[in-house]
Design a protein around this motif. Structure first.
Motif, short mmCIF file in Angstrom:
data_model
loop_
_atom_site.label_atom_id
_atom_site.label_comp_id
_atom_site.label_asym_id
_atom_site.label_seq_id
_atom_site.Cartn_x
_atom_site.Cartn_y
_atom_site.Cartn_z
N ALA A 1 -5.89 0.81 -4.20
CA ALA A 1 -6.46 1.89 -4.98
C ALA A 1 -6.99 2.99 -4.07
O ALA A 1 -7.45 2.73 -2.96
CB ALA A 1 -7.61 1.37 -5.85
N PHE A 2 -6.89 4.22 -4.55
CA PHE A 2 -7.46 5.36 -3.83
C PHE A 2 -7.59 6.50 -4.82
O PHE A 2 -6.96 6.47 -5.90
CB PHE A 2 -6.60 5.76 -2.63
CG PHE A 2 -5.17 6.10 -2.96
CD1 PHE A 2 -4.80 7.39 -3.30
CD2 PHE A 2 -4.20 5.11 -2.93
CE1 PHE A 2 -3.49 7.71 -3.59
CE2 PHE A 2 -2.87 5.42 -3.23
CZ PHE A 2 -2.53 6.73 -3.56
N PRO A 3 -8.41 7.51 -4.53
CA PRO A 3 -8.58 8.62 -5.47
C PRO A 3 -7.23 9.26 -5.83
O PRO A 3 -6.44 9.59 -4.95
CB PRO A 3 -9.48 9.59 -4.70
CG PRO A 3 -10.26 8.71 -3.78
CD PRO A 3 -9.30 7.64 -3.35
N GLY A 4 -6.98 9.38 -7.11
CA GLY A 4 -5.73 9.96 -7.59
C GLY A 4 -4.66 8.95 -7.91
O GLY A 4 -3.64 9.29 -8.54
N PRO B 1 0.82 -1.21 0.00
CA PRO B 1 0.00 0.00 0.00
C PRO B 1 0.86 1.26 0.00
O PRO B 1 1.94 1.29 0.59
CB PRO B 1 -0.79 -0.13 1.31
CG PRO B 1 0.05 -0.99 2.19
CD PRO B 1 0.69 -1.97 1.24
N GLY B 2 0.36 2.27 -0.69
CA GLY B 2 1.05 3.55 -0.75
C GLY B 2 1.91 3.73 -1.98
O GLY B 2 2.24 4.85 -2.35
N LEU B 3 2.28 2.64 -2.65
CA LEU B 3 3.12 2.73 -3.84
C LEU B 3 2.25 3.01 -5.06
O LEU B 3 1.33 2.24 -5.36
CB LEU B 3 3.90 1.44 -4.04
CG LEU B 3 4.78 1.38 -5.30
CD1 LEU B 3 5.84 2.48 -5.27
CD2 LEU B 3 5.43 0.01 -5.45
N PRO C 1 -10.03 1.87 2.81
CA PRO C 1 -11.11 2.55 3.51
C PRO C 1 -12.04 3.36 2.62
O PRO C 1 -13.05 3.88 3.09
CB PRO C 1 -10.35 3.49 4.47
CG PRO C 1 -9.10 3.82 3.74
CD PRO C 1 -8.73 2.55 3.01
N ASN C 2 -11.73 3.45 1.34
CA ASN C 2 -12.50 4.36 0.47
C ASN C 2 -13.95 3.96 0.27
O ASN C 2 -14.82 4.84 0.20
CB ASN C 2 -11.77 4.53 -0.85
CG ASN C 2 -10.46 5.28 -0.67
OD1 ASN C 2 -10.44 6.42 -0.25
ND2 ASN C 2 -9.36 4.61 -0.95
N PRO C 3 -14.30 2.66 0.19
CA PRO C 3 -15.73 2.33 0.10
C PRO C 3 -16.52 2.82 1.31
O PRO C 3 -17.64 3.33 1.15
CB PRO C 3 -15.72 0.79 0.01
CG PRO C 3 -14.42 0.48 -0.64
CD PRO C 3 -13.46 1.47 -0.06
#
Length: 251
Positions: free
Chosen positions: A208-211, A185-187, A230-232
């Motif tokens: 995955a995350f926005p952007g 995560p984060g990459l 956490p996005n959902p």
């Protein structure tokens, strides 16, 4: 559980990744399943937030295990649980908690190498011992998604070849200890992501995350699993807040 584990494991295909739209309770798991999910995954941040707790194992272990059992019992799909750092430090204690997680019906878990409640990452050798203990306690039919927090330390400006090499070393050490997958995560650097995908002997998990880069680009980098973290939950709560505001503003 064996057939669900085998089905889940087979879904990890580099270039054709398993999409996990993370749930947080039985109702959200059923909603995600009805949308066509092939498996259900939780995110620790969302599970904790739904119970008014913070992340980082602030949610009591008993509640975490009870929630896992309710989710696993609510759907027919394989369920993997974000188990953070295993709610313990020493390998034997982590293994005991993992055994309890297996008893909930979960077929796998995320297991991270950051020092929960502290700073930095566990030394590689110590994390290897923790993963090996989980594997010995859970048997071969349990998907240990070994997460490294290297790319969540100090921000994207530090993501370079040296950090990727460190991640590769950890990933292959975790593989030798019995891990089933490797979570980074984060990459978001696609070149580094591809480098890791080619060098680590495990299916690679992207968050995955926005952007962040889109699914096609990430798949082309060789990723075998994409989680939405956490996005959902954040999306659902934002929609709930907006709907509530509309209801209150009827005058």
């Amino acid at each position: 559980m064996s057939y669900k584990f085998q089905a889940f494991s087979a879904l990890h295909v580099p270039g054709d990744p398993l999409i996990l739209y993370n749930a947080w309770d039985p109702g959200s798991a059923r909603a995600v399943a009805s949308a066509g999910a092939k498996a259900i995954a939780t995110g620790s941040w969302s599970v904790a937030a739904a119970q008014a707790y913070g992340d980082g194992e602030a949610l009591p272990l008993e509640l975490a295990l009870a929630g896992a059992a309710r989710i696993a019992g609510a759907v027919d799909l394989p369920v993997t649980i974000d188990f953070e750092g295993g709610y313990a430090v020493e390998p034997a204690a982590v293994a005991a908690n993992a055994t309890r997680l297996v008893a909930t019906g979960a077929i796998g878990c995320n297991f991270e190498d950051q020092v929960v409640g502290g700073e930095g990452l566990h030394p590689v050798d110590f994390q290897v011992a923790r993963i090996a203990a989980i594997r010995a306690a859970t048997g071969r039919d349990f998907f240990i998604n070994a997460r490294t927090d290297i790319f969540l330390q100090n921000g994207p400006a530090t993501h370079d070849e040296a950090k990727a090499d460190e991640a590769i070393a950890r990933g292959n050490a975790y593989a030798a200890a019995g891990a089933s997958g490797f979570f980074v995560p984060g990459l978001v650097d696609l070149a580094l992501l591809q480098k890791i995908s080619r060098a680590v002997r495990l299916p690679i998990n992207f968050m995955a995350f926005p952007g962040a880069p889109g699914t096609r680009d990430v798949a082309d980098a060789g990723v075998a699993r994409i989680s939405h973290g956490p996005n959902p939950y954040r999306t659902a709560m934002a929609a709930l807040t907006a709907a509530a505001q509309e209801a209150f503003d009827w005058r």
